[in-house]
Write a protein that holds these residues in place. Sequence first.
Motif, short mmCIF file in Angstrom:
data_model
loop_
_atom_site.label_atom_id
_atom_site.label_comp_id
_atom_site.label_asym_id
_atom_site.label_seq_id
_atom_site.Cartn_x
_atom_site.Cartn_y
_atom_site.Cartn_z
N ILE A 1 -6.20 -8.32 -5.12
CA ILE A 1 -5.84 -7.19 -4.58
C ILE A 1 -6.90 -6.37 -5.59
O ILE A 1 -7.26 -5.10 -4.95
CB ILE A 1 -4.60 -6.50 -4.46
CG1 ILE A 1 -4.40 -5.32 -3.53
CG2 ILE A 1 -4.03 -6.43 -5.79
CD1 ILE A 1 -2.98 -4.96 -3.32
N PHE B 1 -5.71 -4.51 1.91
CA PHE B 1 -4.89 -3.71 2.62
C PHE B 1 -5.05 -3.98 3.96
O PHE B 1 -3.79 -4.26 4.92
CB PHE B 1 -5.78 -2.28 2.69
CG PHE B 1 -4.82 -1.11 3.36
CD1 PHE B 1 -3.71 -0.82 2.98
CD2 PHE B 1 -5.55 -0.71 4.41
CE1 PHE B 1 -3.09 0.23 3.61
CE2 PHE B 1 -4.78 0.32 5.22
CZ PHE B 1 -3.63 0.80 4.74
N LEU C 1 -2.56 -6.92 4.62
CA LEU C 1 -1.16 -6.36 4.59
C LEU C 1 -0.77 -5.98 5.94
O LEU C 1 0.51 -6.17 6.54
CB LEU C 1 -1.16 -5.61 3.56
CG LEU C 1 0.44 -4.69 3.26
CD1 LEU C 1 1.34 -5.95 2.93
CD2 LEU C 1 0.44 -3.77 2.61
N SER D 1 -0.10 -8.93 8.14
CA SER D 1 1.07 -9.50 7.74
C SER D 1 2.30 -8.82 8.28
O SER D 1 3.23 -9.14 8.82
CB SER D 1 1.03 -9.63 6.21
OG SER D 1 0.00 -10.06 5.74
N MET D 2 2.18 -7.52 8.24
CA MET D 2 3.40 -6.52 8.58
C MET D 2 3.41 -6.60 10.31
O MET D 2 4.61 -6.73 10.80
CB MET D 2 3.35 -5.17 8.27
CG MET D 2 3.70 -5.17 6.61
SD MET D 2 2.95 -3.56 6.10
CE MET D 2 4.22 -2.55 6.73
N ALA E 1 8.53 -13.16 8.12
CA ALA E 1 8.30 -12.12 6.97
C ALA E 1 8.35 -12.97 5.38
O ALA E 1 7.42 -12.64 4.87
CB ALA E 1 9.70 -11.39 7.10
N MET E 2 9.26 -13.94 5.60
CA MET E 2 9.35 -14.68 4.29
C MET E 2 7.87 -15.22 4.10
O MET E 2 7.20 -15.32 2.77
CB MET E 2 10.36 -15.72 4.03
CG MET E 2 10.11 -16.73 2.98
SD MET E 2 11.62 -17.81 2.99
CE MET E 2 11.03 -18.42 1.27
N PHE F 1 4.76 -14.54 5.11
CA PHE F 1 3.79 -13.60 4.88
C PHE F 1 4.19 -12.74 3.35
O PHE F 1 3.04 -12.34 2.92
CB PHE F 1 3.63 -12.56 6.04
CG PHE F 1 2.69 -13.36 6.82
CD1 PHE F 1 1.36 -13.26 6.68
CD2 PHE F 1 3.21 -14.05 7.80
CE1 PHE F 1 0.53 -13.86 7.56
CE2 PHE F 1 2.36 -14.63 8.77
CZ PHE F 1 1.05 -14.70 8.63
N VAL F 2 5.33 -12.85 2.96
CA VAL F 2 5.32 -12.29 1.39
C VAL F 2 4.75 -13.39 0.59
O VAL F 2 4.10 -13.26 -0.32
CB VAL F 2 6.82 -12.28 1.13
CG1 VAL F 2 7.13 -12.20 -0.33
CG2 VAL F 2 7.40 -11.30 1.70
N LYS F 3 5.13 -14.75 1.16
CA LYS F 3 4.31 -15.76 0.29
C LYS F 3 2.80 -15.53 0.52
O LYS F 3 2.00 -15.75 -0.55
CB LYS F 3 4.91 -17.10 0.83
CG LYS F 3 4.12 -18.42 0.26
CD LYS F 3 4.44 -19.47 1.15
CE LYS F 3 3.27 -20.45 1.71
NZ LYS F 3 3.66 -21.84 2.02
N PHE G 1 0.80 -13.04 1.23
CA PHE G 1 0.01 -12.02 0.60
C PHE G 1 0.28 -11.91 -0.68
O PHE G 1 -0.52 -11.59 -1.78
CB PHE G 1 0.68 -10.58 1.09
CG PHE G 1 -0.08 -9.39 0.94
CD1 PHE G 1 -1.00 -9.18 1.32
CD2 PHE G 1 0.50 -8.61 -0.24
CE1 PHE G 1 -1.82 -8.13 1.14
CE2 PHE G 1 -0.19 -7.67 -0.78
CZ PHE G 1 -1.45 -7.31 0.07
N GLY G 2 1.63 -12.53 -1.31
CA GLY G 2 1.97 -12.47 -2.84
C GLY G 2 1.11 -13.37 -3.59
O GLY G 2 0.49 -13.09 -4.63
N SER G 3 0.90 -14.57 -3.04
CA SER G 3 0.21 -15.65 -3.68
C SER G 3 -1.31 -15.42 -3.65
O SER G 3 -2.09 -15.82 -4.49
CB SER G 3 0.59 -16.95 -3.41
OG SER G 3 0.28 -17.06 -1.99
N LEU H 1 -1.54 -10.74 -5.12
CA LEU H 1 -0.99 -10.22 -6.13
C LEU H 1 -0.86 -10.91 -7.46
O LEU H 1 -1.36 -12.03 -7.52
CB LEU H 1 0.81 -9.61 -5.56
CG LEU H 1 0.92 -9.09 -4.55
CD1 LEU H 1 2.12 -8.76 -4.19
CD2 LEU H 1 0.03 -7.28 -4.62
N ALA H 2 -0.22 -10.44 -8.47
CA ALA H 2 -0.05 -10.95 -9.83
C ALA H 2 -1.43 -11.37 -10.42
O ALA H 2 -2.38 -10.59 -10.19
CB ALA H 2 0.62 -12.31 -9.50
#
Lengths: 308, 684
Positions: B387, B395, B398, B401-402, B453-454, B456-458, B460-462, B465-466
């Motif tokens: 990101i 963006f 995201l 994903s939503m 949802a779970m 896409f958290v995975k 997007f997060g991996s 993010l981080a």
Amino acid sequence: MSVLLWLIQLILIPLLSPLCIGIVRKIKAKFQNRTGASVLQPYRDLWKLFQKDEVISKDASWIFKFAPYFIYSITVILGASIPIFSTIFYPNLLSDILVVIYLIALGTFFLALAGMDSGSAFGGFGSSREMTVAALTEGGLMFSILTLAFAAHSTNLFVIAKNISSLSFFSFAPIILAFGAFIITMLSETSRFPFDNPATHLELTMIHEAMILEYSGKRLALIEWAAANKFLIFLSLGANLFFPWGMSLTNCLSDTLLALFLFAVKILILCVFVAVLESSIAKFRFFRLPDLLFTSFILSIISISLII
Amino acid sequence: MNIMFNTFTSSNIFIGAIVLWAIGAAGSLFLRKNDNLSNTFGNCFAVLGSILGLISSSLVFIGGFEFSFNIVSSLPLLSLSFKVDKLAAFFIFTISLIALLSSLYALEYIKHYYTKYNIGTLNFFYNIFILGMVLVVSANNALFFLIVWEIMSLASYFLVIYENKEKDNLKAGSLYFIMTHIGTAFITLAFLLLYSATGSLDFSIIKENIGNVTPLVKNIVFILSIVGFGTKAGIIPLHIWLPGAHPAAPSHVSALMSGVMIKTGIYMFIRIFMDIITTAPVWWGTVILILGAISSLLGVLYALTEHDIKRLLAYHSIENIGIIMMGIGSSLIFWSLDMKPYAILGLVAALFHTINHAIFKALLFLGAGSVISKMHTRNMEEYGGLIKYMPQTAFFFLIGSMAISAFPPFNGFFSEWITFQALFKGIMISDTSVRWAFLTAAGSLAFTGGLAAMCFVKVFGSTFLARPRSKEVSHAKEAGIKIRFSMLILSTLTLLLGLASGTVTDILSGIVNNLGIFNKVKPVLLATAVNVRLEDNFSAVSIPLILIILIVVTVLIFILVSAFTLNTKIQIGDTWDCGSTLTSRMEITATAFANSIISIFHGVLKPTKQITIEYRDASMRYFPKTETVRLGTKDIYRGYFYLPVQLLTTKVSGYVKKIQSGNINTYILYILIILIAMLLLASI
């Protein structure tokens, strides 16, 4: 008059939610033979956190900074679109079951992203656990409220509250069953026993606390407050959808006051129930939680089959 | 207005689009010596063709200028017969829309293939592929249909194996080739059955004479079509080619394959079951509904096990095809129970989700492609922290994903909302024999939403993010302007289709009403520009209101909190590290994120774990030098469905082999016997 009612509807949940948390903590303290902090302590905590400087990880992105505001706003919106003391707000287009459930999920989505954002191992695992539990909760939550929707012939929460209160006493067996299912999902969504320990800081067991470990200052305050809001929202849903008697159907003053009083009583009973439950059972092992959530789903299916 | 636009213009524009795609294909092959030139030429013509396709199809489904024309060929049964009614136009619109943005994206994206692979052949097959898809939905003759279906399948096959230096792609391509031809075989059989019963290959004539077809033949045609078109649509368990083939193709092609090619299967479901054959028994809908429920739930579960970003998105296509199938299935059930208003509800849900999925899946594939072109790997474990390097791509991803997780106020929410309404109605008003199917489907859709949802958290997060988990990340730069522009348009569309859900619902109801069986049936979904509600006030929703309230309240809260905390400071520090040095190896990975859900569903997913240890001293096995853990999942349908079929085929082949002696005299004898048998048969 109706402007005043709208105002009450809008601010009641954020205003009272810290008190609920305080009450539950106080009762739990009594069970543990402690005096416990005052029921107003959560307000003081929030006040204190809002005054503090905050530390933000250098690895975090805008998601981390934006999430608390968004999550808090969602709980405020939800608080305004569920039945609390009066059913006169029924033309509210945000009160559809699916809208409410997906907005709750949207908040969880951003909370989980924020948990992963700073790159801490705690946050990541917290997010993973939270999403696992949330994904499995959704079915039970939706179907338990759906039971009521089928009984009330509407998916609008206000109409549900209105129509359920006019049902005959004998048609309540399936609704009680659905209430059981709802309680399970409520405990799961609000990070309570046996799903999560709201008081823990032991990293092996925590879910919600692990996700928000990196937050401090005003953003932590917002997240804590949002969690409190969510707790009260679920209590209100439980109280006013499954046992909707006493909600005012008009906007006259005496009815409203009575309804507010009854609302407070119902919420208090549910708070005591949660506190007693938390004091009497232990937290479940993580991999036993799905059994509980599937039970909730099956209970809802049974009650739907009974009601149609 | 009417003088300018009529059926003549809409059909001419349509022909224009086809000609442009054909020129694009031929031209890029002609210019294949020059990468840059063939890129510009091929994709520009694809863009122009798509624009004409958009105009022509909107004229049909908004203006109502349907057209059909015939080009008679010298072959007896084949006539190049086109018919574009509103339904076909809707699919042409979807195909053209995604093709337009993919081609725009490709102008910049395929530059990284320069000198490595031949751009001319890529653009040749790419244009042919788009052309094939458009012809498939506009063909009105079974033989012509099969030919263009084959053109579409072959073009996509060549696109799948385009990056032929990687062995895996060739393998995925072969599987796709086999599966798609098994599908074609079933489709051919279905058409032949209809031909023998009605005496024509022309869809319109088959439709007129459908009364001559016995229920038994209709049932067989139903099963054959489910297998044939279901293979293309990727319903479980016929999907095994999909997770291999979609990721292998270049990303803009994946967007087209996942976003629109699999929808041609859906189109043919609607065309055959609801337009050509007009009497459906209840069990047809039930079968489709249950297949949809299984596909959506298993699709999202398999997606959770993936850490290859494009394979994961491919599994989500299976999930979404499942959701579309739920709409079609409920519609078929309502129709056979003679509750036509609700049948419209189900079909509108299916069509709405078709275009929604096309848009957000294309967005996600294009986003994934833009990440892959910088990272040179599809493995999400090697991403992390993107990101900060690709903020705009992040963006847009995201938003995608939503939308795919069905969060309001994006378009995915609304189409799932209508699908839910159709299923709820099914639970409420159908009789007990099919109610269980609706309950199963609604339950599966509820869990699918949460699991998506779970997932896409995975993702997007991996991915974004981080902290970065490989060195490549720090070299990543934001994608080029054309890539970002296509993603921007797609993101805007996901939001717009959500906001304009009322208007779109009206248009879709018009398309559905245009099908013969739904003529003059009043829809139960009442839509205004700002809200949509069911006729009996069971449910109502207003997406614009949700968006406005979300924005207003968030801004208000932000202002209030900022005003209240003016004198607090923000300090930038390290992430809490428990006193150790935090490295990126300590953060959660995509595999770890999904591990708990895989353990919970171990009965279905059958996780496997393979540990390989290499010791420093092989005789004294105390000190391991390296230890490799390989986590995976076993596909149950392979073990319980494909393996038995394969074993059976091998066994039967073994028997058949016996007549193969290798002696040429024997073969001549066989020919003689067959000849005599044929003569005898002909004389009877």
